[in-house]
Scaffold this motif. Structure first.
Motif, short mmCIF file in Angstrom:
data_model
loop_
_atom_site.label_atom_id
_atom_site.label_comp_id
_atom_site.label_asym_id
_atom_site.label_seq_id
_atom_site.Cartn_x
_atom_site.Cartn_y
_atom_site.Cartn_z
N UNK A 109 29.82 43.58 43.62
CA UNK A 109 28.82 42.87 43.83
C UNK A 109 28.18 44.09 43.72
N UNK A 110 27.75 44.67 42.26
CA UNK A 110 26.80 45.94 42.04
C UNK A 110 25.78 44.86 41.28
N UNK A 111 24.79 45.68 40.73
CA UNK A 111 23.73 45.60 40.40
C UNK A 111 23.57 45.41 39.08
N UNK A 112 23.91 46.93 39.17
CA UNK A 112 23.86 47.64 37.08
C UNK A 112 24.83 48.84 37.25
N UNK A 113 24.99 49.08 35.99
CA UNK A 113 25.83 50.40 36.42
C UNK A 113 24.80 51.92 35.03
N UNK A 114 25.13 52.85 35.46
CA UNK A 114 24.79 54.08 35.03
C UNK A 114 25.90 55.08 34.09
N UNK A 115 25.22 55.84 33.88
CA UNK A 115 26.03 56.42 32.38
C UNK A 115 25.33 58.06 32.29
N UNK A 116 25.68 59.09 31.56
CA UNK A 116 25.03 60.24 30.83
C UNK A 116 26.19 59.93 29.69
N UNK A 117 25.30 59.79 28.12
CA UNK A 117 25.25 59.43 27.46
C UNK A 117 25.20 60.27 26.35
N UNK A 118 26.55 60.51 25.52
CA UNK A 118 25.66 61.55 24.18
C UNK A 118 24.89 61.29 23.31
N UNK A 119 23.91 61.71 23.44
CA UNK A 119 23.10 61.69 22.82
C UNK A 119 22.62 61.27 21.01
N UNK A 120 24.10 61.59 20.39
CA UNK A 120 24.36 60.58 19.48
C UNK A 120 24.76 59.09 20.15
N UNK A 121 25.53 58.89 20.25
CA UNK A 121 26.23 57.56 21.64
C UNK A 121 24.81 56.12 21.76
#
Ligand code: COA
Length: 152
Positions: A109-121
């Protein structure tokens, strides 16, 4: 034609396989200290209900993993520790692993997700529809930016 199958971790052997992929990618390749790489979510992965862990197997061989923390942050659940073994990159396996976690978040039931991306990725996540926000910051000595994906 190789077969790539993504499943959630069920057994201690699955967990060992996921951590082995992570060790090869983050500790051996990126030089993240092991004590920073492995945390309580990993040690308790098979018993906690606030983490969804996936393992991708190519013709039975573990080659990819990632995890979704359901309660780690206010708001959106958090994807992390996304890893594909170096020799299997660029074949679409990372995308399939991410899609499995997106589906898991959506199912809950979540409306999205979040993350911390390494700049190269960052371009990898942009391809999946993520949008960067906020400044660059250092985590384990590696430059990151926060990114969000809103489901349609
Ligand atoms: N830079 C630019 N584009 C990239 C990219 C990169 N570093 N990595 C993947 N892409 C693109 C691919 O070209 C592909 O594009 P397409 O939509 O045109 O086909 C798309 O993103 C999907 O790529 P895919 O083959 O599924 O990615 P992958 O299996 O190589 O996995 C990572 C991507 C980032 C998970 C993998 O490179 C990895 O494990 N890296 C080391 C660990 C790491 O950095 N993890 C992320 C930490 S935030």
């Amino acid at each position: 034609m190789p077969t790539f199958v993504v499943t959630t971790l069920r057994t201690a052997e699955d967990l060992r396989a996921a951590l082995d992929v992570r060790t090869r990618v983050f500790v051996d390749e990126q030089h993240v200290p092991m004590e920073e790489e492995v945390d309580a979510y990993d040690r308790e992965a098979l018993t906690r209900d606030d983490v969804v862990y996936v393992l991708g197997r190519l013709d039975g061989e573990p080659i990819a993993t990632a995890r979704l923390l359901l309660d780690a942050h206010e708001g959106l659940p958090h994807i992390g520790r996304v890893a594909v073994l170096a020799e299997h990159r660029g074949q679409g396996y990372g995308r399939v692993v991410m899609q499995a976690l997106h589906e898991a978040a959506r199912d809950r039931g979540h409306s999205g997700v979040t993350l911390a991306a390494q700049l190269q990725a960052l371009p990898f996540y942009e391809r999946l529809g993520y949008v960067a926000r906020g400044p660059v910051f250092l985590d384990a000595g590696i430059e990151h930016r926060d990114m969000d994906l809103r489901f349609d």
